[in-house]
Structure formats: structure tokens, C-alpha cells
Design an enzyme around this catalytic site. Structure first.
Site, PDB file in Angstrom:
ATOM      1  NE  ARG A  68       0.831   1.490   4.352  1.00  0.00           N
ATOM      2  CZ  ARG A  68       2.044   1.806   4.185  1.00  0.00           C
ATOM      3  NH1 ARG A  68       2.806   2.138   3.040  1.00  0.00           N
ATOM      4  NH2 ARG A  68       2.803   1.721   5.222  1.00  0.00           N
ATOM      5  CG  HIS A  97       3.730   8.410  12.313  1.00  0.00           C
ATOM      6  ND1 HIS A  97       4.408   7.781  13.071  1.00  0.00           N
ATOM      7  CD2 HIS A  97       4.645   8.999  11.289  1.00  0.00           C
ATOM      8  CE1 HIS A  97       5.624   7.536  12.551  1.00  0.00           C
ATOM      9  NE2 HIS A  97       5.536   8.339  11.380  1.00  0.00           N
ATOM     10  CG  ASP A 119      -1.999   3.546  11.794  1.00  0.00           C
ATOM     11  OD1 ASP A 119      -1.097   4.257  12.437  1.00  0.00           O
ATOM     12  OD2 ASP A 119      -1.638   2.467  11.176  1.00  0.00           O
ATOM     13  N   GLY A 128      10.968  -3.786   3.102  1.00  0.00           N
ATOM     14  CA  GLY A 128      11.565  -2.603   3.816  1.00  0.00           C
ATOM     15  C   GLY A 128      11.543  -1.358   3.283  1.00  0.00           C
ATOM     16  CG  ASP A 134       0.800  -0.642   6.881  1.00  0.00           C
ATOM     17  OD1 ASP A 134       0.355   0.602   6.904  1.00  0.00           O
ATOM     18  OD2 ASP A 134       2.024  -0.812   7.405  1.00  0.00           O
ATOM     19  CE1 TYR A 141       4.768   3.333  13.479  1.00  0.00           C
ATOM     20  CE2 TYR A 141       4.759   1.623  15.214  1.00  0.00           C
ATOM     21  CZ  TYR A 141       4.008   2.600  14.293  1.00  0.00           C
ATOM     22  OH  TYR A 141       2.818   2.275  14.002  1.00  0.00           O
TER      23      TYR A 141
HETATM   24  P1  ADP Z   1       7.638  -2.815   4.988  1.00  0.00           P
HETATM   25  O1  ADP Z   1       6.361  -3.445   5.543  1.00  0.00           O
HETATM   26  O2  ADP Z   1       7.810  -1.391   4.776  1.00  0.00           O
HETATM   27  O3  ADP Z   1       8.266  -3.452   3.619  1.00  0.00           O
HETATM   28  P2  ADP Z   1       8.835  -3.965   7.341  1.00  0.00           P
HETATM   29  O4  ADP Z   1      10.310  -3.692   7.789  1.00  0.00           O
HETATM   30  O5  ADP Z   1       7.809  -3.840   8.015  1.00  0.00           O
HETATM   31  O6  ADP Z   1       8.908  -2.942   6.086  1.00  0.00           O
HETATM   32  O7  ADP Z   1       8.979  -5.497   6.627  1.00  0.00           O
HETATM   33  C1  ADP Z   1       9.864  -5.920   5.793  1.00  0.00           C
HETATM   34  C2  ADP Z   1      10.302  -7.498   6.133  1.00  0.00           C
HETATM   35  O8  ADP Z   1       9.085  -8.031   6.035  1.00  0.00           O
HETATM   36  C3  ADP Z   1      11.386  -8.054   5.579  1.00  0.00           C
HETATM   37  O9  ADP Z   1      12.434  -7.724   6.276  1.00  0.00           O
HETATM   38  C4  ADP Z   1      11.138  -9.464   5.944  1.00  0.00           C
HETATM   39  O10 ADP Z   1      11.281 -10.018   6.741  1.00  0.00           O
HETATM   40  C5  ADP Z   1       9.596  -9.621   5.521  1.00  0.00           C
HETATM   41  N1  ADP Z   1       9.096  -9.893   4.150  1.00  0.00           N
HETATM   42  C6  ADP Z   1       8.022  -9.135   3.629  1.00  0.00           C
HETATM   43  N2  ADP Z   1       7.760  -9.918   2.464  1.00  0.00           N
HETATM   44  C7  ADP Z   1       8.576 -10.785   2.038  1.00  0.00           C
HETATM   45  C8  ADP Z   1       8.887 -11.658   1.198  1.00  0.00           C
HETATM   46  N3  ADP Z   1       8.333 -11.855  -0.062  1.00  0.00           N
HETATM   47  N4  ADP Z   1      10.050 -12.417   1.381  1.00  0.00           N
HETATM   48  C9  ADP Z   1      10.725 -12.253   2.598  1.00  0.00           C
HETATM   49  N5  ADP Z   1      10.529 -11.622   3.479  1.00  0.00           N
HETATM   50  C10 ADP Z   1       9.606 -10.782   3.450  1.00  0.00           C
HETATM   51 MG    MG Z   2       5.912  -3.289   7.319  1.00  0.00          MG
END
Ligand code: ADP
Ligand code: MG
Length: 390
Positions: free
Chosen positions: A37, A44, A46, A133, A183, A233
Site C-alpha cells: 500500500r 502516524h 492510525d 522494507g 497496512d 516509532y
Molecule cells: P515494509 O513493510 O515497509 O516493507 P517492514 O520492515 O515492516 O517493511 O517489513 C519488511 C520485512 O518483511 C522483511 O525484512 C522480511 O522479513 C519480511 N518480508 C515481507 N515480504 C517478504 C517476502 N516476500 N519475502 C521475504 N520476506 C518478506
Molecule cells: Mg511493514
């Protein structure tokens, strides 16, 4: 140039081939997807029970798989950037702590919070076009995709709000991230051609049409992520709770600017500025949804810029890379507005602009930005769903 966005058919085909490779020529019987999304405005807010205005993206996580023959649960991820093991047997005891944000924890969390128990064993492969990420919520799309997968395996009552809440719980308990509901909500309930004005107190959402071919939502990934993101956060959440308590409210959603100014002497300067951002941002989000509904893009853009400035100056979650991307975009004629999106300290900006100036804007931002940005031209997409396997 904007990065190409792979089609669902491409992702399903990629996941199915990998599945066949990993599981001795077996073919998957189930395929699902759930989107990442972008939040257009309402940052900030939600976790303060306020309003947010996100839309689901054409960037998605796809899960394909089948019930397992021997009752094991094996999950494979194909993400290029995942530094954790690609294959995890979830039927084996887990090594390490639950707080480590390893991708398998998200899957464990979803299984743990799934509403129709017991969950049978399964084999699954995950592929995703959501940058990991990068602030576009790959984590929620992973959770919601898995929940949707489990619904195909062992149907629950199909309640999408319950799904969003269960996935939020999974992120809290198994990834150690105390996120708000935005999210998972938009990943589960997003509507094609619409942004969603979500009231995070009542958990009701109003779809706001956003399908004018003359305007584009451009996402620019700064490709930086500062390590402050998760610790700050938690600090912001606490500051908001402190501010609400001092104002005698259960959350900042219930506070007005008048309440805040009336109690200014009781708040230290930092807490005051945090609360000021949240209260104003909640109001801005409601106004912005109305502007969008009326096609008042100039006004919407102005509110986006006000939001960015407030996140930079009062909430202090921006960074020089995001500020630079926003300033560069705002220099182009035909750009209505631009702001950081997501938690901050890196990640992405979102820009609303005329379709005719997209290429020029990308070029200008590329010239002005000191890093290596990537761009996605996006449209509001549907929430999580099961897919046909050919
Ligand atoms: P965002 O949600 O903004 O992308 P986050 O830090 O909340 O960032 O989430 C990222 C984490 O989600 C990654 O480090 C991993 O652990 C996990 N993740 C999400 N999608 C995948 C995927 N397709 N394959 C492996 N890990 C994933
Ligand atoms: Mg996330």
C-alpha cells in the site's frame, strides 16, 4: 524511467515454477495475492485512532501452494533481497527469538492468529513485487497473503476486517512491531480505482474514487532506510499516549487544537509538537478525502505538502533524502503535491501529478536527488484475493 510492475500472471507463473522445482514436480492447487500500500495522507495517525487515506498497490505478494501430503508445513520465499534462509520447515521447532524480524515469523504469526483452527499442513512458495522494507508494507502484504492462502486451505467465515485485525496481531506478537491497523486493513479491504478513508477508531472505511486518467500517483523510493526507524516509532507512540493522558483523552483522536492550546503549559515542547502534528494531520486527512472526491487536486496537493512539512518539523520523522525528493518534485510544473509516506527515516515519497508531466518529473528528480531513486507509476488496486491457476 519508472520501474516495470510485473503482472499477476508473471508472478503466479514464477511462483509455480519455483514450487515445482522445490517440491519434486508437484503442482500447486491454490494461488492468492495481497497488495502492498501507499498512504496518500494521514501519517502516524492510525495508532492515534485517527483517519488515514491509503490505497492498495499493483505491487503484490503472491503465495501458491497445496495441502501437504505428510502433514509438514514448508514455506519457501523467492525474494532476492531476503537475507534469511529461503526455505523454512514450520513443523520443526523454531530456533532463535520471536522478536527477530525474520520473514518466517510473519507466517508463524498468521498461522497462530488464524481464526479457523487447526491449520492443516501445507507447502507454499512466496514471491513478491513489493520492495522489502521500503515503506510500502511488504510485511502486511505477506501476512494478508498468507491469511488468504489459509482461507483457501481451511475456510473461515471470510470476514475481511477480522482478517486485517488478525494480521495486525501477527505483526505485534511475532515480528515485534507495534503497528497500527492501516497496512493490514487496506491490504485486505482495498478497492480497485479507489483510495480508502479509514476511520481507525470505528474501523469503518469510505472508498474515495481515484481513477482520473489525467492524474497519476508516483511513488519514489529513496532506497535508504535509517536505523532510527523502529526505535523512533516506539518513542513517537509513547509521546502520543503521554500527550493524550495529559489532555485527559483516551487518544489524540478525541483532542482538538483548542484542547491542545489550552493545556500547552502542561506539555513539554517535544510532546506538544508531536500532538500538534497528529491533531492537525487527522483534520487534514478528512479535508484531503473531500478534496479528492471533488477532483480538487491543487487543494489535495497543498495538504500533502503541509503534511510533509509537519512530519519534518513537528513530528521529526523525515530525513534529508525524503526532503530532497519532495522539494525536487515540487519544482516541476504540473505536480500537485508530494510528501514522505510510511513511518519515515527513509523509504518512499508519494507524489500526485498530471499524467502529462510524469516523465519530466522522474527526470528532474533523478537529476536533483543525491542518491539512486526508483520510481513506480501506480493505480489504486484491489485488496487480497484468490487467483485462478491455469
Ligand atoms: P515494509 O513493510 O515497509 O516493507 P517492514 O520492515 O515492516 O517493511 O517489513 C519488511 C520485512 O518483511 C522483511 O525484512 C522480511 O522479513 C519480511 N518480508 C515481507 N515480504 C517478504 C517476502 N516476500 N519475502 C521475504 N520476506 C518478506
Ligand atoms: Mg511493514
Amino acid at each position: 524511467m519508472a520501474s516495470p510492475i510485473p503482472s499477476l500472471a508473471q508472478l503466479v507463473s514464477e511462483a509455480s515454477s519455483l514450487y515445482k522445482n522445490m517440491f519434486a514436480d508437484d503442482t500447486p492447487q491454490i494461488a492468492v495475492c495481497a497488495p502492498g500500500r501507499v498512504n496518500l495522507i494521514g501519517e502516524h495517525t492510525d495508532y492515534n485512532n485517527g483517519y488515514v487515506l491509503p490505497m492498495a498497490l499493483p505491487l503484490v505478494t503472491v503465495v501458491v501452494g497445496s495441502p501437504s501430503i505428510n502433514g509438514d508445513t514448508v514455506v519457501v520465499t523467492a525474494s532476492e533481497h531476503a537475507d534469511e534462509p529461503r526455505r523454512v520447515d514450520l513443523s520443526l521447532p523454531k530456533e532463535g527469538s520471536t522478536s527477530s524480524p525474520c520473514w518466517a515469523n510473519y507466517v508463524r504469526g498468521v498461522i497462530h492468529h488464524y481464526r479457523a483452527r487447526p491449520v492443516p499442513g501445507f507447502r507454499a512458495v512466496v514471491v513478491s513485487s513489493v520492495p522489502l522494507g521500503g515503506g510500502l508494507s511488504s510485511s502486511a502484504s505477506l501476512e494478508v497473503a498468507f491469511y488468504t492462502f489459509l482461507q483457501q486451505l481451511r475456510p473461515d467465515d471470510g470476514d475481511k476486517l477480522a482478517k486485517a485485525l488478525a494480521c495486525q496481531q501477527a505483526e505485534h506478537t511475532h515480528a515485534g512491531v507495534p503497528c497500527g491497523i492501516m497496512d493490514q486493513f487496506v491490504s485486505a479491504l482495498g478497492t480497485e480505482g479507489h483510495a480508502l478513508l479509514i476511520d481507525c477508531r470505528s474501523l469503518e472505511a469510505i472508498p474515495v474514487p481515484l481513477a482520473d486518467p489525467q492524474v497519476v500517483i508516483l511513488i519514489t523510493n529513496s532506497n535508504v532506510k535509517h536505523s532510527l526507524a523502529s526505535s523512533e516509532y516506539t518513542v513517537r507512540r509513547r509521546q502520543c499516549e503521554d500527550a493524550a493522558a495529559i489532555l485527559g483523552k483516551s487518544s489524540l483522536r478525541d483532542a482538538t487544537m483548542k484542547d491542545l492550546e489550552g493545556s500547552r503549559a502542561k506539555l513539554d515542547d517535544v510532546t506538544y509538537r508531536r500532538a500538534r502534528h497528529v491533531i492537525a494531520e487527522i483534520n487534514r486527512t478528512v479535508k484531503a478525502a473531500e478534496a479528492l472526491k471533488n477532483g480538487a487536486y491543487q487543494e489535495f496537493g497543498q495538504l500533502m505538502v503541509e503534511s510533509h512539512n509537519s512530519l519534518r518539523d513537528l513530528y521529526e520523522v523525515s530525513c534529508k533524502e525524503l526532503d530532497e525528493l519532495v522539494s525536487a518534485a515540487m519544482e516541476v510544473d504540473g505536480v500537485f503535491g508530494s510528501r514522505m509516506t510510511g513511518g519515515g527515516f527513509g523509504g518512499c515519497t508519494v507524489t500526485l501529478l498530471k499524467a502529462t508531466v510524469v516523465d519530466g518529473t522522474i527526470q528532474h528528480v533523478q537529476e536533483r536527488y543525491h542518491g539512486s531513486p526508483t520510481f513506480f507509476v501506480t493505480t489504486p488496486s484491489a485488496g487480497a484475493r484468490a487467483l485462478q491457476l491455469s
